[in-house]
Enzyme design. Structure first.
Site, short mmCIF file in Angstrom:
data_model
loop_
_atom_site.label_atom_id
_atom_site.label_comp_id
_atom_site.label_asym_id
_atom_site.label_seq_id
_atom_site.Cartn_x
_atom_site.Cartn_y
_atom_site.Cartn_z
N ARG A 1 1.32 -1.62 -0.09
CA ARG A 1 0.02 0.04 0.42
C ARG A 1 0.55 1.49 0.02
NH1 ARG A 1 -5.46 1.87 -1.20
NH2 ARG A 1 -6.36 2.94 0.34
N THR B 1 -9.37 -0.03 -9.83
CA THR B 1 -8.51 -0.57 -8.97
C THR B 1 -8.86 -1.68 -9.92
OG1 THR B 1 -8.71 0.20 -6.32
CG2 THR B 1 -8.66 -2.00 -6.80
N SER C 1 -4.20 -0.87 -6.58
CA SER C 1 -4.54 0.70 -6.91
C SER C 1 -3.80 1.97 -7.43
CB SER C 1 -5.77 0.95 -5.85
OG SER C 1 -6.53 1.50 -6.65
N ILE C 2 -4.68 2.09 -8.81
CA ILE C 2 -3.68 3.74 -7.73
C ILE C 2 -5.16 5.26 -7.62
CG2 ILE C 2 -1.86 3.70 -9.48
CD1 ILE C 2 -3.48 4.64 -12.41
N SER D 1 -9.95 -0.52 0.90
CA SER D 1 -11.64 -1.60 1.23
C SER D 1 -10.86 -2.64 0.27
CB SER D 1 -12.27 -1.38 0.50
OG SER D 1 -12.85 0.35 1.28
N1 GLY Z 1 -8.85 2.76 -3.03
C1 GLY Z 1 -9.42 1.99 -3.15
C2 GLY Z 1 -9.31 1.15 -2.18
O1 GLY Z 1 -7.79 1.00 -1.56
O2 GLY Z 1 -10.16 1.06 -1.33
#
Ligand code: GLY
Length: 554
Positions: A88, A363, A381-382, A435
């Protein structure tokens, strides 16, 4: 008794003692093909995951990429070891709690969504290097080769790419490097036109040659930091140098004899998913009428998402009461507050000092199983499509806008409506709450590798997917199931067209639920399911997207 039998079967049926089929499901056919090539070259599921992630960074660059982050849930077959690689993004060291507020304390429009100030320090390049050196069999040079070729030689614009470009063209036009590559001659490319990314090919080559140092140090890092600063960002070379991939113990639980292994914080996904499943396990859902079943599901969503808002954040910065949240007592207490025939207004639940968190419309997710039983569920994801829109000159790397997943100001829900609290406030070096919910499910007969994009709705999609798995449904039915969602606030049931029939909607409304029909479908679930007895694989890619699933027989 049925569930006890399932647990006994799950414990005694071998899962990886023989060569089974392999399976891959990703959000893009070119990524699936690339990952398949890596398996054919002798790579394992972890190598194929590197290939898939890098290929998606090229052909589905609106969803994920080297400028972003993500979570890789891993199962190593030889010893059953399971872990979650946490790649992350982190907040830069110069980040401050109120950095997206003006002098009067009001959010500065789009500050956490556009340009390099919105970008966290990327984790994907470090995670690819980590995955190769700790779990893979192939050098990065081989696992990254298909992505390098796709970036250099180009790939045809597909309908999903065209739709996303059209949706975000206003943002992309603000950044000359981005629009030069994605909007050639200032125009939206047509379906079938070729997108070439020679700078991204070079960056991938640097990563292949030097590992993480190719991205986080040296001339490349210096140029990236200079470009970020020149455009108003706050990254430093130390931020890049200090970035670390973390291994997290996955969140584990059990639902009706199904072993659930899922994402740990800084994703909220695993805890929220298991809280919902724990509450629901006391109900006889298959016997209930559709409206009753949906009511119970919605009430558990409401309560688990409220807990998300209050308690969850980066576990290295906040103490999360995981054991308590996942305990039987907590589930029983929350369940006792659910009335069988009446919606509980979210306002009647214990209030959370609200903050802000992004849902993210984009994502990506992929699921991979190799012939030896190694597994990867990866959600990357970005954040919002094309992230921040900003691409440091010469890098070909689109930077994320994941900073928007922090609570940028207590008290103001952002455009997506998820609320957070102190636990998810901005701090230097902290990871923003996510999420993303890559998940393994295992019962006596099958193992599923599952996940999806979809922002705040990811977790309820995994809930519905787990329940479909519990009902014995195949991969195609699991990923294509119609969906509904509740996230505590806003206090309404969102549902896809045709997800709930007219009678069910009428009854839900009579119970006091507010209904929020959505014009568009959501999610892009990818599932690979192994039959433990026969070794055969069933894989499916969500019909809502353009992805592809493949199985390989051995
Ligand atoms: N950016 C979407 C998530 O990480 O939930």
């Amino acid at each position: 008794m049925k569930y006890l039998l399932a647990i006994i079967l799950w414990a005694i049926v071998p899962t990886a003692a023989w060569a089974a089929d392999a399976g891959i499901a990703t959000a893009h056919p070119l990524a699936t093909t690339a990952a398949k090539e890596t398996l054919a070259k002798g790579g394992n599921a972890f190598d194929a995951a590197i290939t898939a992630a890098a290929a998606l960074a090229v052909v589905e660059l609106y969803g994920s990429g080297l400028g972003g982050g993500g979570f890789w849930l891993l199962h190593r077959a030889e010893d059953g070891f399971e872990t979650m690689l946490d790649g992350r993004e982190t907040a830069p060291a110069a980040a401050t709690r109120d950095m997206y507020l003006d002098t009067t304390g009001e959010p500065i429009p789009n500050a956490s969504l556009e340009g390099p100030l919105a970008a966290g320090i990327p984790g994907v390049p470090a995670a690819l290097d980590y995955l190769a050196s700790h779990y893979g069999k192939l050098p990065l040079r081989e696992s990254l080769a298909p992505a390098i070729q796709l970036a250099r030689e180009g790939f045809p614009v597909d309908k999903a790419m065209r739709r996303h470009l059209a949706f975000r063209q206003e943002l992309l036009r603000k950044y000359p490097e981005t629009s030069r590559i994605l909007l050639p001659a200032g125009k939206l490319p047509d379906i079938g036109d070729t997108i070439r990314q020679p700078e991204l090919a070079q960056t991938l080559e640097l990563l292949a040659e030097k590992g993480r140092a190719g991205f986080y140090a040296g001339e490349f890092a210096e140029q990236m930091v200079a470009a970020v600063k020149a455009a108003g960002g706050i990254w430093s070379l130390d931020d890049l140098k200090n970035y670390r991939v973390k291994e997290r113990e996955p969140i584990r639980g059990e639902y009706h004899g199904i072993k659930v292994t899922t994402a740990a914080p800084p994703s909220s996904g695993g805890i929220v998913l298991l809280e919902m499943l724990n509450m629901l396990s006391a109900y006889d859902l298959p016997k209930a009428a559709a409206a009753q079943r949906t009511h119970w599901q919605v009430e558990t969503m409401r309560r688990a998402y409220r807990d998300r808002a209050e308690y969850l954040g980066d576990p290295d910065f906040v103490a999360i009461p995981t054991q308590r949240l996942l305990g039987a007592d907590h589930a029983a207490r929350l369940r006792a507050s659910i009335q069988d025939d009446k919606a509980t207004p979210s306002a009647d639940l214990k209030p959370v000092a609200p903050g802000v968190s992004g849902r993210g419309m984009n994502t990506t997710h992929f699921s991979i199983l190799d012939k030896d039983g190694n597994r990867v569920a990866a959600t990357l994801s970005i954040n919002y499509p094309f992230g921040s829109g900003f691409m440091p000159k010469g890098s070909g790397v689109l930077l994320n806008n994941e900073m928007d997943d922090f609570s940028i100001r207590p008290g103001t829900p952002n455009v997506y409506g998820l609320v957070g609290a102190e636990a998810n406030a901005i701090e230097p070096g902290k990871r923003m709450l996510s999420s993303m919910t890559p998940t393994f499910l295992e019962d006596g007969k099958r193992i599923a590798i599952l996940g999806t994009p979809g922002g705040s709705r990811i977790i309820t999609m995994l809930l519905l997917g787990t329940q479909a798995f519990a009902n014995g449904e195949n991969a195609s039915r699991i990923v294509n199931r119609r969906r509904f969602h509740h996230q505590y606030l806003p206090d309404s049931i969102q549902y896809e067209p045709e997800a709930l029939d007219a009678d069910t909607l009428f009854e839900l409304e009579s119970m006091g639920h507010s209904l929020s029909p959505q014009d568009d479908a959501w999610g892009n679930m990818q599932a690979v399911i192994l039959d433990k007895q026969t070794g055969t694989v069933d894989a499916a890619s969500d019909g809502r997207g353009i992805g592809q699933a493949a199985t390989v027989a051995y």
